[in-house]
Motif scaffolding. Sequence first.
Motif, mmCIF file in Angstrom:
data_model
loop_
_atom_site.group_PDB
_atom_site.id
_atom_site.type_symbol
_atom_site.label_atom_id
_atom_site.label_comp_id
_atom_site.label_asym_id
_atom_site.label_seq_id
_atom_site.Cartn_x
_atom_site.Cartn_y
_atom_site.Cartn_z
ATOM 1 N N MET A 1 -1.458 -12.127 -5.978
ATOM 2 C CA MET A 1 -0.605 -11.157 -6.495
ATOM 3 C C MET A 1 0.825 -11.696 -5.842
ATOM 4 S SD MET A 1 0.343 -7.239 -6.440
ATOM 5 C CE MET A 1 -0.909 -6.680 -5.379
ATOM 6 N N ARG A 2 1.873 -11.566 -6.610
ATOM 7 C CA ARG A 2 3.218 -11.917 -6.206
ATOM 8 C C ARG A 2 3.940 -10.580 -5.934
ATOM 9 N NH1 ARG A 2 3.155 -17.279 -5.319
ATOM 10 N NH2 ARG A 2 2.325 -18.367 -7.072
ATOM 11 N N ALA A 3 4.640 -10.431 -4.954
ATOM 12 C CA ALA A 3 5.396 -9.306 -4.468
ATOM 13 C C ALA A 3 6.766 -9.484 -3.919
ATOM 14 C CB ALA A 3 4.551 -8.430 -3.782
ATOM 15 N N VAL A 4 7.567 -8.697 -4.142
ATOM 16 C CA VAL A 4 8.873 -8.739 -3.794
ATOM 17 C C VAL A 4 9.561 -7.480 -3.426
ATOM 18 C CG1 VAL A 4 11.587 -9.317 -4.236
ATOM 19 C CG2 VAL A 4 9.664 -11.053 -5.127
ATOM 20 N N ALA A 5 10.274 -7.315 -2.306
ATOM 21 C CA ALA A 5 10.671 -5.878 -2.118
ATOM 22 C C ALA A 5 12.331 -6.108 -1.489
ATOM 23 C CB ALA A 5 9.818 -5.020 -0.878
ATOM 24 N N LEU A 6 13.114 -5.520 -2.042
ATOM 25 C CA LEU A 6 14.453 -5.792 -1.427
ATOM 26 C C LEU A 6 15.177 -4.586 -1.411
ATOM 27 C CD1 LEU A 6 15.645 -8.836 -3.865
ATOM 28 C CD2 LEU A 6 14.716 -8.827 -1.452
ATOM 29 N N ALA A 18 19.099 -11.056 -5.754
ATOM 30 C CA ALA A 18 17.961 -10.520 -6.089
ATOM 31 C C ALA A 18 17.424 -11.058 -7.361
ATOM 32 C CB ALA A 18 18.254 -8.877 -6.372
ATOM 33 N N ARG A 19 18.354 -11.780 -8.392
ATOM 34 C CA ARG A 19 17.667 -12.365 -9.220
ATOM 35 C C ARG A 19 16.789 -13.482 -8.821
ATOM 36 N NH1 ARG A 19 23.134 -12.711 -11.560
ATOM 37 N NH2 ARG A 19 23.370 -10.759 -12.609
ATOM 38 N N ALA A 20 17.722 -14.295 -8.170
ATOM 39 C CA ALA A 20 17.073 -15.742 -7.360
ATOM 40 C C ALA A 20 15.720 -15.111 -6.759
ATOM 41 C CB ALA A 20 17.984 -16.255 -6.435
ATOM 42 N N GLU A 21 15.676 -14.192 -6.129
ATOM 43 C CA GLU A 21 14.230 -13.648 -5.168
ATOM 44 C C GLU A 21 13.287 -13.513 -6.209
ATOM 45 O OE1 GLU A 21 13.336 -13.527 -2.002
ATOM 46 O OE2 GLU A 21 15.296 -14.794 -1.782
ATOM 47 N N VAL A 22 13.559 -12.832 -7.130
ATOM 48 C CA VAL A 22 12.671 -12.476 -8.636
ATOM 49 C C VAL A 22 12.272 -13.692 -9.110
ATOM 50 C CG1 VAL A 22 12.396 -11.437 -10.642
ATOM 51 C CG2 VAL A 22 13.404 -10.125 -8.974
ATOM 52 N N THR A 37 11.599 -11.289 -17.069
ATOM 53 C CA THR A 37 11.341 -10.549 -15.969
ATOM 54 C C THR A 37 12.747 -10.462 -15.147
ATOM 55 O OG1 THR A 37 8.888 -10.894 -15.716
ATOM 56 C CG2 THR A 37 10.040 -10.155 -13.710
ATOM 57 N N VAL A 38 13.204 -11.591 -15.044
ATOM 58 C CA VAL A 38 14.409 -11.833 -14.117
ATOM 59 C C VAL A 38 15.592 -10.945 -14.868
ATOM 60 C CG1 VAL A 38 16.636 -13.427 -13.491
ATOM 61 C CG2 VAL A 38 13.998 -14.071 -13.157
ATOM 62 N N MET A 39 15.438 -11.037 -16.409
ATOM 63 C CA MET A 39 16.789 -10.088 -17.101
ATOM 64 C C MET A 39 16.519 -8.875 -16.965
ATOM 65 S SD MET A 39 16.793 -8.159 -20.151
ATOM 66 C CE MET A 39 15.420 -8.819 -20.994
ATOM 67 N N THR A 40 15.198 -8.294 -16.749
ATOM 68 C CA THR A 40 14.871 -6.963 -16.716
ATOM 69 C C THR A 40 15.359 -6.555 -15.317
ATOM 70 O OG1 THR A 40 13.218 -6.866 -18.494
ATOM 71 C CG2 THR A 40 12.951 -5.253 -16.808
ATOM 72 N N ALA A 41 14.864 -7.171 -14.360
ATOM 73 C CA ALA A 41 15.077 -6.857 -13.067
ATOM 74 C C ALA A 41 17.049 -6.816 -12.704
ATOM 75 C CB ALA A 41 14.837 -7.764 -11.875
ATOM 76 N N LEU A 63 14.456 -2.348 -4.869
ATOM 77 C CA LEU A 63 13.763 -3.352 -5.887
ATOM 78 C C LEU A 63 12.310 -3.591 -5.360
ATOM 79 C CD1 LEU A 63 13.768 -5.058 -8.570
ATOM 80 C CD2 LEU A 63 14.349 -7.096 -6.876
ATOM 81 N N ARG A 64 11.781 -3.194 -6.152
ATOM 82 C CA ARG A 64 10.046 -3.645 -5.859
ATOM 83 C C ARG A 64 9.529 -4.373 -7.099
ATOM 84 N NH1 ARG A 64 4.713 -1.273 -5.263
ATOM 85 N NH2 ARG A 64 5.196 0.385 -6.708
ATOM 86 N N LEU A 65 9.092 -5.702 -6.679
ATOM 87 C CA LEU A 65 8.383 -6.423 -7.889
ATOM 88 C C LEU A 65 6.788 -6.582 -7.667
ATOM 89 C CD1 LEU A 65 8.551 -8.484 -10.563
ATOM 90 C CD2 LEU A 65 8.999 -10.021 -8.700
ATOM 91 N N GLN A 66 6.041 -6.387 -8.471
ATOM 92 C CA GLN A 66 4.521 -6.789 -8.181
ATOM 93 C C GLN A 66 4.113 -7.546 -9.659
ATOM 94 O OE1 GLN A 66 3.024 -2.748 -7.215
ATOM 95 N NE2 GLN A 66 2.079 -3.919 -5.585
ATOM 96 N N ALA A 67 3.372 -8.603 -9.444
ATOM 97 C CA ALA A 67 3.246 -9.493 -10.388
ATOM 98 C C ALA A 67 1.913 -10.151 -10.249
ATOM 99 C CB ALA A 67 4.142 -10.539 -10.978
ATOM 100 N N ASP A 68 0.747 -9.892 -11.220
ATOM 101 C CA ASP A 68 -0.310 -10.415 -10.899
ATOM 102 C C ASP A 68 -0.880 -11.196 -12.344
ATOM 103 O OD1 ASP A 68 -1.675 -8.556 -12.696
ATOM 104 O OD2 ASP A 68 -2.149 -7.257 -10.786
#
Length: 159
Positions: A1-6, A18-22, A37-41, A63-68
């Motif tokens: 799973m990929r995750a980002v929390a900013l 934030a875009r770059a991290e996503v 996903t980048v556009m949505t974030a 911002l929290r992103l979770q992707a599997d």
Amino acid sequence: MRAVALEIPHLWKFVSHARAEVERALTTFTPSVRAATVMTASELIENAMKYGEEVPGLLTIHLRLQADTDRITIEVANGALTRERVHQLEERLDEIAASTNREELYMNRIRTLLENPAEKGGLGLYRIGFEGGFDLTCTFTDSIVTVTAVRGVHEHGNV
């Protein structure tokens, strides 16, 4: 799973970070899923910048992103001092959720904005629903509004 929390300060210069991290978190996904996903974030963060407020329980935008392999979830939380603004958001999200034709909603919003230059905003949420293929919901608790965007990882024809 990929995750980002900013935690993102209420300063526009941090949106590109934030875009770059996503983007970086989704390198194994297809270019179209990554772009959606980048556009949505980005749209959700920009809305939080425009309409959000610092409140005692939340001084930054979260911002929290979770992707599997099956699903992508983005949550963006920001402060909101008035229930009225959140109610407007809820109405838009309900309209998108109930729609059987998100492209038509998006195009109608573009026409409305072109015909009424004094009217502002609202296009980004329709763009997320149509172009991004994300379903949107929100919660409002203790002056914090959290918008959640969810989609499957399968390809959508709109991106």
